[in-house]
Design an enzyme around this catalytic site. Structure first.
Site, PDB file in Angstrom:
ATOM      1  N   SER A  67       0.555  -1.400  -0.351  1.00 15.36           N
ATOM      2  CA  SER A  67       0.266   0.277   0.226  1.00 15.36           C
ATOM      3  C   SER A  67       0.846   1.123  -0.049  1.00 15.36           C
ATOM      4  O   SER A  67       0.418   2.611  -0.190  1.00 15.36           O
ATOM      5  CB  SER A  67      -1.085   0.112   1.432  1.00 15.36           C
ATOM      6  OG  SER A  67      -1.539  -0.338   0.786  1.00 15.36           O
ATOM      7  N   LYS A  70       0.849   3.053  -3.710  1.00 17.63           N
ATOM      8  CA  LYS A  70      -0.741   4.404  -3.609  1.00 17.63           C
ATOM      9  C   LYS A  70      -0.183   5.158  -2.938  1.00 17.63           C
ATOM     10  O   LYS A  70      -1.037   6.030  -4.068  1.00 17.63           O
ATOM     11  CB  LYS A  70      -2.001   3.907  -2.626  1.00 17.63           C
ATOM     12  CG  LYS A  70      -2.283   2.847  -2.135  1.00 17.63           C
ATOM     13  CD  LYS A  70      -3.277   1.917  -1.362  1.00 17.63           C
ATOM     14  CE  LYS A  70      -3.870   0.545  -0.621  1.00 17.63           C
ATOM     15  NZ  LYS A  70      -3.924  -0.354   0.750  1.00 17.63           N
ATOM     16  N   TYR A 192      -3.928  -2.416 -10.728  1.00 16.87           N
ATOM     17  CA  TYR A 192      -3.674  -2.069  -9.154  1.00 16.87           C
ATOM     18  C   TYR A 192      -3.332  -3.390  -8.781  1.00 16.87           C
ATOM     19  O   TYR A 192      -1.793  -3.243  -7.342  1.00 16.87           O
ATOM     20  CB  TYR A 192      -5.043  -2.308  -8.254  1.00 16.87           C
ATOM     21  CG  TYR A 192      -5.102  -2.534  -6.317  1.00 16.87           C
ATOM     22  CD1 TYR A 192      -4.559  -1.263  -5.920  1.00 16.87           C
ATOM     23  CD2 TYR A 192      -4.849  -3.190  -6.006  1.00 16.87           C
ATOM     24  CE1 TYR A 192      -5.702  -1.041  -4.601  1.00 16.87           C
ATOM     25  CE2 TYR A 192      -5.570  -4.051  -4.870  1.00 16.87           C
ATOM     26  CZ  TYR A 192      -5.191  -2.188  -4.371  1.00 16.87           C
ATOM     27  OH  TYR A 192      -5.288  -2.505  -2.467  1.00 16.87           O
ATOM     28  N   TYR A 244      -4.455   3.812   7.993  1.00 13.56           N
ATOM     29  CA  TYR A 244      -6.366   3.554   8.052  1.00 13.56           C
ATOM     30  C   TYR A 244      -6.347   3.355   9.467  1.00 13.56           C
ATOM     31  O   TYR A 244      -6.456   4.906   9.916  1.00 13.56           O
ATOM     32  CB  TYR A 244      -6.319   1.994   8.224  1.00 13.56           C
ATOM     33  CG  TYR A 244      -4.973   1.694   6.781  1.00 13.56           C
ATOM     34  CD1 TYR A 244      -5.676   2.160   5.101  1.00 13.56           C
ATOM     35  CD2 TYR A 244      -4.653   0.392   6.429  1.00 13.56           C
ATOM     36  CE1 TYR A 244      -5.256   1.885   4.521  1.00 13.56           C
ATOM     37  CE2 TYR A 244      -3.290   0.868   5.756  1.00 13.56           C
ATOM     38  CZ  TYR A 244      -4.002   1.483   4.224  1.00 13.56           C
ATOM     39  OH  TYR A 244      -3.276   0.887   3.045  1.00 13.56           O
ATOM     40  N   VAL A 262       1.409  -4.267   3.641  1.00 14.47           N
ATOM     41  CA  VAL A 262       1.057  -5.313   4.311  1.00 14.47           C
ATOM     42  C   VAL A 262       2.251  -5.837   4.595  1.00 14.47           C
ATOM     43  O   VAL A 262       2.435  -7.324   4.506  1.00 14.47           O
ATOM     44  CB  VAL A 262      -0.177  -5.717   3.438  1.00 14.47           C
ATOM     45  CG1 VAL A 262      -1.547  -4.798   4.654  1.00 14.47           C
ATOM     46  CG2 VAL A 262      -0.607  -5.629   2.662  1.00 14.47           C
TER      47      VAL A 262
HETATM   48  O1  DON Z   1      -5.207  -4.346  -1.700  1.00 14.77           O
HETATM   49  C1  DON Z   1      -4.277  -5.277  -0.351  1.00 14.77           C
HETATM   50  O2  DON Z   1      -4.963  -5.449   0.099  1.00 14.77           O
HETATM   51  C2  DON Z   1      -3.059  -5.068  -1.025  1.00 14.77           C
HETATM   52  N1  DON Z   1      -2.880  -5.161  -2.179  1.00 14.77           N
HETATM   53  C3  DON Z   1      -2.743  -4.225   0.231  1.00 14.77           C
HETATM   54  C4  DON Z   1      -2.996  -3.577   1.240  1.00 14.77           C
HETATM   55  C5  DON Z   1      -1.972  -2.852   2.561  1.00 14.77           C
HETATM   56  O3  DON Z   1      -0.508  -2.651   1.929  1.00 14.77           O
HETATM   57  C6  DON Z   1      -2.279  -1.839   3.860  1.00 14.77           C
HETATM   58  N2  DON Z   1      -1.263  -1.406   4.400  1.00 14.77           N
HETATM   59  N3  DON Z   1      -1.474  -1.948   4.882  1.00 14.77           N
END
Ligand code: DON
Length: 308
Positions: A67, A70, A192, A244, A262
């Site tokens: 993320s 992003k 994405y 978040y 993540v």
């Molecule tokens: O879409 C997802 O679930 C992962 N590609 C990215 C989520 C993420 O990194 C949330 N961050 N803490």
């Protein structure tokens, strides 16, 4: 006692302290490829504006920034499209987990902010509509700001996430049903997942975000990446939405704009002072790196360098 401006000495001290403490939480099992990462990895890289950088632990090992990317796709969309992007995505913290569907129903498919999955998908959709070759062009943008041609997507990780990405498929289709995704959901999701699969080490990650910390930053062709006002706004969104439903906690304890992924990475920055990247794959229940949060809390306390 270590001087609070002696960043390298403080990095060493804080690293030792956190390394000897508990390492709670777990790696991100919901993406099979991320579950294979050694949970004991721990690396930090600090890059001040005026001095040379300092790394410790596994700072040279690449990991999936997830993320954190992003912020980069948001920056490219903001650079290319300008303030019109705010008609498609909000700037309010969601107070909900990163992959939540609940607010989209009442918000008519307008995601609360560009850093939750829903918002990042809308940004991917905008980039697909504006770029001739979205995947290549986005990668070229990141390579430019990092000043490294060796940054790449991980096809294994993108494929691995796609194979189990049921929630993201639901999110993208749900937003499409409100008309806030213009392209084919499959195309948006592929982009994405690729974007999230970007791999970097801590040093590359810190370097990549310098364009948001240093008003004088220039790309390879001496061009400005964002205006000062645009960079300030991206930092404001990181401050309020970057973690978040733990964004308040991060702001309270660390006091810097930042973004987690993540994969266990956290990037934080102090405008006009430094960028810092931390990587430790065990995540807390909110999906943010357990040791990453601890390290940054102690680091900004010892250096008295929170923005507040
Ligand atoms: O879409 C997802 O679930 C992962 N590609 C990215 C989520 C993420 O990194 C949330 N961050 N803490």
């Amino acid at each position: 006692m270590t001087k609070k401006t002696d960043y390298p000495a403080i990095i060493e001290e804080v690293f030792e302290k956190v390394n000897q403490g508990e390492n709670l939480g777990d790696v991100a099992h919901y993406i099979p490829e991320l579950a294979k990462v050694n949970p004991e990895n721990f690396g930090v890289y600090l890059l001040p504006l005026e001095e040379k950088g300092h790394g410790i632990g596994n700072w040279q090992e690449k990991f999936s920034i997830q993320s954190i990317a992003k912020v980069l796709s948001l920056s490219l969309a903001y650079k290319m499209i300008g303030d019109d992007i705010w008609e498609r995505v909000g700037v309010e913290p969601s107070g909900n987990p990163f992959n939540s569907l609940v607010q989209l129903e009442t918000d008519n498919g307008i995601p609360r902010n560009p850093l939750i999955n829903a918002g990042a998908m809308v940004i991917c959709d905008l980039l697909i509509s504006h770029l001739p070759n979205p995947e290549e062009d986005f990668l070229a943008f990141v390579r430019n700001i990092c000043s490294s041609q060796e940054i790449n997507y991980s096809l294994e990780i993108a494929r691995s996430e796609k194979s189990v990405g049921y929630r993201n498929v639901a999110l993208c289709n749900f937003i499409k049903s409100f008309g806030n995704i213009k392209n084919r959901p499959e195309e948006v999701l592929d982009f994405y997942f690729k974007m999230c699969s970007l791999k970097m080490n801590c040093q590359q990650l810190a370097r990549t975000f310098m364009f948001l910390a240093d008003d004088n930053f220039r790309g390879i062709n001496q061009e400005r990446i964002l205006s000062i006002s645009q960079a300030k706004r991206i930092n404001a969104i990181m401050q309020t939405c970057g973690f978040y439903d733990e964004s308040g906690e991060f702001s309270f304890k660390v006091g810097l704009p930042g973004k987690s992924g993540v994969g266990g990475g956290i990037l934080a920055l102090h405008p006009d002072k430094y960028c810092i990247a931390v990587w430790s794959p065990r995540l807390n229940e909110k999906g943010n790196s357990y040791r990453g949060m601890k390290f940054l809390e102690l680091f900004t306390s010892s250096t008295e360098s929170s923005i507040f």
